[in-house]
Design a protein around this motif. Sequence first.
Motif, mmCIF file in Angstrom:
data_model
loop_
_atom_site.group_PDB
_atom_site.id
_atom_site.type_symbol
_atom_site.label_atom_id
_atom_site.label_comp_id
_atom_site.label_asym_id
_atom_site.label_seq_id
_atom_site.Cartn_x
_atom_site.Cartn_y
_atom_site.Cartn_z
ATOM 1 N N LEU A 5 0.823 -1.204 0.000
ATOM 2 C CA LEU A 5 0.000 0.000 0.000
ATOM 3 C C LEU A 5 0.860 1.259 0.000
ATOM 4 C CD1 LEU A 5 -2.742 1.293 -0.027
ATOM 5 C CD2 LEU A 5 -2.877 0.969 2.450
ATOM 6 N N THR A 6 1.894 1.309 0.835
ATOM 7 C CA THR A 6 2.743 2.504 0.853
ATOM 8 C C THR A 6 3.501 2.646 -0.468
ATOM 9 O OG1 THR A 6 4.465 1.284 2.045
ATOM 10 C CG2 THR A 6 2.986 2.661 3.359
ATOM 11 N N ALA A 7 3.850 1.530 -1.101
ATOM 12 C CA ALA A 7 4.501 1.594 -2.411
ATOM 13 C C ALA A 7 3.541 2.153 -3.459
ATOM 14 C CB ALA A 7 5.003 0.214 -2.820
ATOM 15 N N ALA A 8 2.276 1.734 -3.407
ATOM 16 C CA ALA A 8 1.274 2.257 -4.340
ATOM 17 C C ALA A 8 1.106 3.762 -4.152
ATOM 18 C CB ALA A 8 -0.060 1.534 -4.144
ATOM 19 N N LEU A 9 1.049 4.203 -2.919
ATOM 20 C CA LEU A 9 0.931 5.638 -2.644
ATOM 21 C C LEU A 9 2.164 6.390 -3.130
ATOM 22 C CD1 LEU A 9 -0.618 5.469 0.934
ATOM 23 C CD2 LEU A 9 -1.794 6.088 -1.197
ATOM 24 N N ALA A 10 3.340 5.801 -2.945
ATOM 25 C CA ALA A 10 4.585 6.448 -3.355
ATOM 26 C C ALA A 10 4.652 6.610 -4.866
ATOM 27 C CB ALA A 10 5.788 5.650 -2.853
ATOM 28 N N VAL A 11 4.235 5.600 -5.612
ATOM 29 C CA VAL A 11 4.293 5.707 -7.067
ATOM 30 C C VAL A 11 3.269 6.725 -7.567
ATOM 31 C CG1 VAL A 11 2.750 3.828 -7.785
ATOM 32 C CG2 VAL A 11 4.780 4.304 -9.113
ATOM 33 N N GLU A 12 2.144 6.833 -6.889
ATOM 34 C CA GLU A 12 1.168 7.873 -7.237
ATOM 35 C C GLU A 12 1.735 9.259 -6.928
ATOM 36 O OE1 GLU A 12 -1.695 7.840 -8.902
ATOM 37 O OE2 GLU A 12 -1.433 5.687 -9.197
ATOM 38 N N ARG B 82 6.738 11.240 -12.909
ATOM 39 C CA ARG B 82 7.710 10.148 -12.870
ATOM 40 C C ARG B 82 7.083 8.802 -12.491
ATOM 41 N NH1 ARG B 82 12.885 12.545 -13.056
ATOM 42 N NH2 ARG B 82 13.457 10.525 -13.889
ATOM 43 N N PHE B 83 5.819 8.592 -12.848
ATOM 44 C CA PHE B 83 5.143 7.344 -12.468
ATOM 45 C C PHE B 83 5.907 6.116 -12.949
ATOM 46 C CE2 PHE B 83 2.426 3.726 -13.286
ATOM 47 C CZ PHE B 83 1.760 3.582 -12.088
ATOM 48 N N TRP B 84 6.151 6.030 -14.261
ATOM 49 C CA TRP B 84 6.731 4.811 -14.814
ATOM 50 C C TRP B 84 8.163 4.601 -14.345
ATOM 51 C CZ3 TRP B 84 3.748 1.098 -16.225
ATOM 52 C CH2 TRP B 84 2.463 1.392 -16.690
ATOM 53 N N GLU B 85 8.908 5.684 -14.135
ATOM 54 C CA GLU B 85 10.274 5.549 -13.620
ATOM 55 C C GLU B 85 10.257 5.001 -12.196
ATOM 56 O OE1 GLU B 85 9.013 8.277 -15.082
ATOM 57 O OE2 GLU B 85 10.466 9.114 -16.501
ATOM 58 N N MET B 86 9.328 5.515 -11.371
ATOM 59 C CA MET B 86 9.212 5.037 -9.988
ATOM 60 C C MET B 86 8.695 3.598 -9.977
ATOM 61 S SD MET B 86 9.790 5.987 -6.868
ATOM 62 C CE MET B 86 9.174 6.447 -5.260
ATOM 63 N N HIS B 87 7.745 3.301 -10.830
ATOM 64 C CA HIS B 87 7.194 1.951 -10.973
ATOM 65 C C HIS B 87 8.339 0.962 -11.219
ATOM 66 C CE1 HIS B 87 5.246 -1.157 -13.627
ATOM 67 N NE2 HIS B 87 4.213 -0.992 -12.824
ATOM 68 N N GLU B 88 9.197 1.277 -12.175
ATOM 69 C CA GLU B 88 10.320 0.411 -12.515
ATOM 70 C C GLU B 88 11.331 0.327 -11.361
ATOM 71 O OE1 GLU B 88 13.371 -0.323 -16.252
ATOM 72 O OE2 GLU B 88 12.052 1.421 -16.272
ATOM 73 N N ALA B 89 11.597 1.458 -10.723
ATOM 74 C CA ALA B 89 12.563 1.489 -9.616
ATOM 75 C C ALA B 89 12.085 0.658 -8.427
ATOM 76 C CB ALA B 89 12.818 2.933 -9.180
ATOM 77 N N GLU C 177 14.415 7.015 -0.850
ATOM 78 C CA GLU C 177 15.677 6.898 -1.593
ATOM 79 C C GLU C 177 15.414 6.767 -3.095
ATOM 80 O OE1 GLU C 177 19.570 3.968 -1.836
ATOM 81 O OE2 GLU C 177 18.289 3.893 -0.061
ATOM 82 N N ARG C 178 14.435 5.937 -3.485
ATOM 83 C CA ARG C 178 14.107 5.793 -4.904
ATOM 84 C C ARG C 178 13.667 7.135 -5.480
ATOM 85 N NH1 ARG C 178 15.736 1.710 -3.119
ATOM 86 N NH2 ARG C 178 17.607 2.742 -3.825
ATOM 87 N N ALA C 179 12.844 7.864 -4.710
ATOM 88 C CA ALA C 179 12.370 9.170 -5.172
ATOM 89 C C ALA C 179 13.542 10.126 -5.393
ATOM 90 C CB ALA C 179 11.379 9.752 -4.171
ATOM 91 N N ARG C 180 14.450 10.190 -4.432
ATOM 92 C CA ARG C 180 15.614 11.083 -4.572
ATOM 93 C C ARG C 180 16.428 10.725 -5.808
ATOM 94 N NH1 ARG C 180 15.464 10.516 1.007
ATOM 95 N NH2 ARG C 180 17.037 8.871 0.987
ATOM 96 N N GLU C 181 16.564 9.434 -6.089
ATOM 97 C CA GLU C 181 17.296 9.010 -7.291
ATOM 98 C C GLU C 181 16.626 9.510 -8.570
ATOM 99 O OE1 GLU C 181 18.998 4.860 -5.329
ATOM 100 O OE2 GLU C 181 17.435 4.766 -6.856
ATOM 101 N N LEU C 182 15.325 9.778 -8.494
ATOM 102 C CA LEU C 182 14.577 10.272 -9.649
ATOM 103 C C LEU C 182 14.428 11.792 -9.633
ATOM 104 C CD1 LEU C 182 11.769 7.562 -9.764
ATOM 105 C CD2 LEU C 182 13.777 7.745 -11.243
ATOM 106 N N GLY C 183 15.089 12.444 -8.668
ATOM 107 C CA GLY C 183 15.032 13.899 -8.591
ATOM 108 C C GLY C 183 13.810 14.434 -7.876
ATOM 109 N N ILE C 184 13.179 13.603 -7.065
ATOM 110 C CA ILE C 184 11.990 14.000 -6.301
ATOM 111 C C ILE C 184 12.372 14.053 -4.831
ATOM 112 C CG2 ILE C 184 9.615 13.367 -5.688
ATOM 113 C CD1 ILE C 184 9.574 11.648 -8.278
#
Length: 181
Positions: free
Chosen positions: A77-84, A91-98, A113-120
């Motif tokens: 659930l927290t992963a689903a919220l994070a990708v949203e 950056r949906f698809w980039e986060m989805h893949e990460a 950490e994944r978000a920071r890697e994507l510039g978020i």
Amino acid sequence: MTEQTAARVPLEQLVPEDAHVLGDPAAPVTIVEFGDLECPYCAAAAPVLRDVVASSAGRVRLVFRHFPLFEIHPYALTAALAVEAADAHGRFWEMHEALFAHQDRLDDAGLAERARELGIDGAAVVGDAAQQFAAVVQRDYADALALGVQGTPTLFVDGVRYRGRVTREGLEAAVAALPAR
């Protein structure tokens, strides 16, 4: 009942206006996945689905919808919220893949950490900041239940429930079996 004679769910019921679409949004064939970002089977299916879209010459698009199996996947659930939340930054698809690439780190620290890697900003995808996206996840989950979805990944190819292992060959056969439009 074979895939060709199975009941077809109208695409309007499967694809919301704000759908996450990979591929040409106007592609004539739509694969809808109800998935869980912590599910190892969804992680295995993700590159297959991307490949089918990429190799379709614009004929196939993928729509991802959430079906977090929170009873067995504590971070789904927290992963689903994070990708949203990442989608709010384009950056949906980039986060989805990460997230699929790092399923072993779907706690808040890993999501940030994944978000920071994507510039978020990492704080934008966890905790209270991510809760504003709960309605999208809840809608997808409720729609999945209404369609009889019980596990992940569950796919619909142009509204027809796909059965079997998610393979490129199987998906291409399902697409080829569709009536011409």
